[in-house]
Design a protein around this motif. Structure first.
Motif, short mmCIF file in Angstrom:
data_model
loop_
_atom_site.label_atom_id
_atom_site.label_comp_id
_atom_site.label_asym_id
_atom_site.label_seq_id
_atom_site.Cartn_x
_atom_site.Cartn_y
_atom_site.Cartn_z
N CYS A 144 40.29 49.54 59.61
CA CYS A 144 39.10 48.94 59.41
C CYS A 144 38.98 48.18 58.17
O CYS A 144 37.96 47.60 57.72
N VAL A 145 40.01 48.46 57.27
CA VAL A 145 39.93 48.15 55.90
C VAL A 145 40.78 46.91 55.65
O VAL A 145 41.88 46.97 55.93
N GLU A 146 40.22 45.94 55.24
CA GLU A 146 41.14 44.76 54.90
C GLU A 146 41.60 44.59 53.82
O GLU A 146 42.83 44.05 53.34
N ASN A 147 40.67 45.13 52.55
CA ASN A 147 41.22 44.91 51.05
C ASN A 147 40.76 45.98 50.57
O ASN A 147 39.50 46.56 50.44
N ILE A 148 41.49 46.53 49.56
CA ILE A 148 41.41 47.85 48.60
C ILE A 148 41.76 47.31 47.30
O ILE A 148 42.94 47.07 47.11
N VAL A 149 40.86 47.02 46.28
CA VAL A 149 41.08 47.01 44.99
C VAL A 149 40.88 48.42 44.14
O VAL A 149 39.85 48.91 44.19
N GLU A 150 41.71 48.60 43.34
CA GLU A 150 41.43 49.79 42.62
C GLU A 150 41.35 49.46 41.06
O GLU A 150 41.90 48.67 40.41
N ALA A 169 37.85 48.37 33.53
CA ALA A 169 38.57 47.58 34.73
C ALA A 169 37.82 47.53 35.90
O ALA A 169 37.93 46.34 36.53
N ALA A 170 37.14 48.53 36.23
CA ALA A 170 36.07 48.20 37.23
C ALA A 170 34.90 47.25 37.22
O ALA A 170 34.95 46.29 38.01
N LEU A 171 34.47 46.98 36.01
CA LEU A 171 33.68 46.18 35.64
C LEU A 171 34.09 44.64 35.67
O LEU A 171 33.37 43.67 36.27
N GLN A 172 35.22 44.64 35.05
CA GLN A 172 36.06 43.08 35.14
C GLN A 172 36.27 42.98 36.61
O GLN A 172 36.06 41.74 37.11
N THR A 173 36.68 43.82 37.48
CA THR A 173 36.87 43.51 38.93
C THR A 173 35.82 43.09 39.58
O THR A 173 35.76 41.84 40.16
N THR A 182 34.59 39.39 40.10
CA THR A 182 34.95 38.41 41.13
C THR A 182 35.17 38.89 42.32
O THR A 182 34.95 38.35 43.49
N PHE A 183 35.03 40.43 42.75
CA PHE A 183 35.33 40.98 43.72
C PHE A 183 33.94 41.48 44.42
O PHE A 183 33.38 42.37 43.41
N ARG A 184 33.81 41.35 45.64
CA ARG A 184 32.57 41.82 46.27
C ARG A 184 32.94 42.75 47.36
O ARG A 184 32.84 42.35 48.53
N PRO A 185 32.98 44.13 47.14
CA PRO A 185 33.24 45.00 48.08
C PRO A 185 32.08 45.51 48.88
O PRO A 185 30.75 45.38 48.49
N ASP A 186 32.68 45.82 50.08
CA ASP A 186 31.48 46.38 51.14
C ASP A 186 31.01 47.76 50.61
O ASP A 186 30.00 48.10 50.99
N ALA A 187 32.07 48.50 49.96
CA ALA A 187 31.79 49.93 49.68
C ALA A 187 32.64 50.25 48.43
O ALA A 187 33.88 49.55 48.24
N ALA A 188 32.17 51.07 47.50
CA ALA A 188 32.70 51.56 46.43
C ALA A 188 32.80 53.03 46.33
O ALA A 188 31.79 53.45 46.51
#
Length: 134
Positions: free
Chosen positions: A31-37, A43-47, A50-56
């Motif tokens: 059920c996971v479409e996209n994972i950004v690490e 690095a997280a703050l830069q991500t 532009t990236f809007r995760p459902d969960a972190a």
């Protein structure tokens, strides 16, 4: 018909091995479409610009003077709908209150409770406490 929502996740963890383990386990849910690490707070703050995760999923300790709580504050301010999960190797009784006061939705022991992370992610996707349909 599969009614589970496909999720976008952010993993903030300085250990490459832990990130790889989490990524593998989460992708196996189906059920996971996209994972950004990210391996650090900057690095997280830069991500998050532009990236809007459902969960972190945030490691509490990131390097010598960094904390997942720094990322959590930005998430709670900018993405109030994002579910936040703190992972730590520290004794939970001592840190849970701080994590929850900072806005964490969950706080788990990194060494013992990886399966609880999976349960939370599955629940967010609409399949409470069970793996998502593949």
């Amino acid at each position: 018909m599969n009614s589970a929502k496909k999720l976008a996740l952010l993993i903030v963890e300085d250990s490459i091995l832990v990130r790889e383990r989490l990524r593998s386990m989460l992708l196996n849910l189906g059920c996971v479409e996209n994972i950004v690490e990210a391996g650090s707070v900057p690095a997280a703050l830069q991500t998050l610009e532009t990236f809007r995760p459902d969960a972190a999923i945030l490691d509490l300790r990131l390097g010598s003077n960094s904390s997942g709580l720094d990322v959590l504050r930005v998430i709670k301010r900018d993405l109030p709908g994002c579910t936040s999960i703190i992972l730590s190797n520290l004794p939970l009784a001592e840190i849970q209150e701080t994590c929850f006061q900072s806005g964490a939705d969950y706080c788990f022991n990194k060494a013992k409770e990886f399966e609880r992370v999976l349960q939370v992610i599955a629940s967010i996707a609409g399949r409470a406490a069970s793996p998502c349909s593949r």
